[in-house]
Design an enzyme around this catalytic site. Structure first.
Site, PDB file in Angstrom:
ATOM      1  CB  VAL A 183      15.815  -5.453  -1.344  1.00  0.00           C
ATOM      2  CG1 VAL A 183      16.960  -4.479  -0.599  1.00  0.00           C
ATOM      3  CG2 VAL A 183      15.114  -4.673  -2.145  1.00  0.00           C
ATOM      4  CG  PHE A 233      -2.015  -0.858   0.990  1.00  0.00           C
ATOM      5  CD1 PHE A 233      -3.130  -0.668   0.255  1.00  0.00           C
ATOM      6  CD2 PHE A 233      -2.237  -2.056   1.917  1.00  0.00           C
ATOM      7  CE1 PHE A 233      -4.101  -1.601   0.150  1.00  0.00           C
ATOM      8  CE2 PHE A 233      -3.149  -3.068   1.741  1.00  0.00           C
ATOM      9  CZ  PHE A 233      -4.197  -2.679   0.843  1.00  0.00           C
ATOM     10  N   GLY A 234       1.819   1.337   0.758  1.00  0.00           N
ATOM     11  CA  GLY A 234       2.733   2.137   0.828  1.00  0.00           C
ATOM     12  C   GLY A 234       3.709   2.717  -0.348  1.00  0.00           C
ATOM     13  CD  GLU A 276     -10.491  -9.004   9.272  1.00  0.00           C
ATOM     14  OE1 GLU A 276     -11.265  -8.137   9.399  1.00  0.00           O
ATOM     15  OE2 GLU A 276      -9.436  -9.279   9.169  1.00  0.00           O
TER      16      GLU A 276
END
Lengths: 422, 422
Positions: free
Chosen positions: B81, B16-17, B172
């Site tokens: 990375v 998301f970022g 959940e």
């Protein structure tokens, strides 16, 4: 076992043959057991769509338990068949041994490499969901690697895809791969142009789809070429190694992705039966589909070798498997009711009714032949779409698949272009 | 490098970022590169649905290349990375080394076992699609094995599922597992009754969802219990071994399925940065989200430790990551235009706006709190559904997910109950 104890019917395999048998069997007092090593029934005709990122895996599969959940006398076992003991009337699974009164062998086929099992490693076939997901991952990763690759030769190898075998599966794969590279992936990369990828289809006959009427075979060959597929007919494969296919004219095709659609053979379990097999390992069954010497044992589907009344071999296609299943279910239902195993000679022989066959080539082209007429192009594609959606088992899958298709037809995106490691 | 050559912006991670940063960055002349080890962006809030067979994997994932295909100055690299070299302004990937003028580290978090890495093997966490597919396979196979199991103790262990951690993910998962066993699987088996499966949720606090307002936390705890979940609050885990969880009161829960939802930590790559980290390995960034000593390097999302203006820590949730991304994109856009790296003190500090949070508990229950009001039960569930569908990236996924939900809501079947080996 007393004569009034429930009769045990054991079905090996929950493909089109095994499932149809269970659904057609009318014997509420029998105990039916179905064994499959997968928990799902697979809609094999659409497997190439999963391999080419058009559909996601669950969309063409349905849990066997759900399909059979209303049949209360039917039990499903997730296990692998290890040994079939015809003399003892029992089957050894990995986890248990199951005895039977009637046995239906519907284990289907495997990818066959005609005496070259070492090719399997470099050129996977397409028989299971695992195969399809692995191929999808392989194809998508090749384009990712090509994007970072600086050596032009290596880049070309990564963007060359070879399909060996021009039967329906090979044609469908080649067509779908051509569309994937030409329309779906084009906008996604910066350095490479996926539309420059080469899809090469190798076929030994002068045309692809050589089992189809000649007119359709020629049409399919031309359609594939118009889509950019490099169709090499009258070519055989001499050897396959990592990243390279050598043809019978000495030419070597460097391709990181090599897919094998050239042959299927029967499940290797047929060799345990001690009965006569054909060259592909298929069981030469009696005309009623029973296994010679064992009237209580039937074999159906892709692992069966049987001639039709016209003297032609019955093809290894799902309609034949389903028709055999229905035929055998009729015999077993009647005999369970009368509680006698009838002599093989008194049973009706199986008759295959060829309702036609079809193969899709791309987004809006296909070929189809039926008894009365033939179709090509968009009309054939519509017929193909209709037939396949109608046959898909389970409401949810039908709807989801239709939406996927409508969406990818309208937008040329592919929703299932996901690479996962497991 | 001359001052007029294009500036290179490197983004590590397409969660998301990272994605929001790319979408919000307004710098057409910059060269933007995004690196992720997956080819897809994952809608993590719905991952528990894949793990519990409610959705299929591609339905909550979208190829990163497709999402960014319209941003022509953005390049996507599928790679891992290996090393971040702040002094040299470069990042070493497995396949290449990339230099940058601006770096945005958005690598997210990993499942953390609080000093017990050996528990990972027996109690998988839920961070990736692979995790979710593996958990789904594990849960479904347990029921398959239970159906064939003759030993009652082993059968009970196969049908006991323990979830450790009562945060949103744990709640959940436990709710979805309770529904899977009570409604979805019930008709499918012959020997076992999946409704007798035990779902146990372990939580150290007196209530689940302890970060929510107390009223909602109490409501969630009661709802889970009404659904048949055995909620054990004020209990800690002492040890986890294969098939067994030992609690701090000495009790041992025998369970073949143990899921870990008790902790997340930052990506271990933060340790290479040579800057101050908090206990969970998160980077203590400056108020503008830059990394101390490196004004050209930013860290955002779950791997960041930062206090809000009210002195409270900013939570590791996707809205916070997206707000940070937007904030940093603003700073970088302005500085790329003026072609100067501004002093950290002159940059605006990041302010987190908590728009509320929500957790779903089952088919029609949830809890949600917003600034002005709170919701429970069906209203909260509707709000949850609306928000999540609106946030899902990509039209196809939204529609497919909606249909899946509508269908499973109406019929209580699950379409994705497929076990695959890869």
């Amino acid at each position: 076992m007393s004569d009034h104890s429930p009769k045990r019917v054991l079905v090996l395999g929950a493909g089109f043959g095994g499932l149809t048998f269970c659904q057609e069997l009318s014997a509420p007092s029998a105990e039916v057991t179905v064994v499959d090593r997968q928990n799902h029934h697979l809609f094999q005709p659409l497997l190439y769509q999963v391999a080419t990122a058009g559909l996601s895996a669950p969309e063409i599969a349905q849990p066997i338990r759900s399909i059979l959940s209303d049949q209360e006398n039917t039990r499903v076992i997730l296990d692998e068949v290890k040994e079939i003991r015809l003399a003892e009337k029992s089957v050894v699974l990995q986890g248990q041994t199951v005895s039977y009164d009637y046995l239906v062998i519907a284990l289907g086929g495997i990818t066959a490499y005609f005496g070259h099992p070492e090719w399997a490693e470099h050129a996977p076939g397409l028989k299971s969901l695992e195969d399809a997901v692995r191929i999808r991952r392989q194809v998508l990763l090749c384009f990712e690697r090509a994007e970072s690759e600086l050596d032009p030769a290596a880049q070309k190898r990564l963007m060359t895809l070879v399909v060996v075998g021009g039967g329906p599966t090979g044609v469908e794969l080649a067509g779908a791969l051509a569309e994937l590279t030409r329309f779906v992936l084009t906008k996604d990369f910066r350095r490479i142009d996926p539309a420059l990828a080469q899809v090469i289809l190798i076929e030994a006959s002068p045309v692809v789809l050589s089992n189809f009427p000649q007119e359709l075979a020629i049409n399919a060959t031309a359609t594939l070429r118009a889509m950019g597929v490099d169709v090499r007919t009258e070519r055989k494969v001499r050897s396959i190694t990592q990243g390279a296919v050598e043809l019978d004219n000495g030419e070597v095709l460097e391709a990181e992705t090599i897919l094998w659609a050239a042959g299927v053979g029967a499940s290797p379990l047929t060799r345990q039966l001690g009965v006569e097999l054909d060259r592909a390992g298929r069981v030469k069954v009696n005309p009623d589909c029973s296994v010679p010497g064992h009237p209580e044992v039937f074999a159906i589907g892709d692992l069966v070798s049987l001639m039709n009344e016209d003297g032609k071999p019955i093809p290894g296609v799902s309609p034949a498997a389903m028709q055999m299943a229905k035929h055998v279910a009729g015999i077993v239902s009647r005999e369970l009711q009368s509680r006698t195993v009838a002599p093989v000679e008194s049973r009706p022989p199986f008759r295959y009714r060829d309702k036609g066959s079809m193969a899709t080539i791309g987004r809006s082209a296909a070929v189809a032949h039926f008894k009365e007429f033939q179709l090509t192009g968009f009309a054939a594609w519509l017929a193909w779409l209709l037939v396949h959606v109608l046959f898909l088992i389970g409401f949810r899958n039908k709807l989801a698949v239709l939406i996927q298709w409508a969406y990818s037809y309208l937008t040329y995106k592919r929703g299932s272009r996901i690479i996962t490691k497991i």
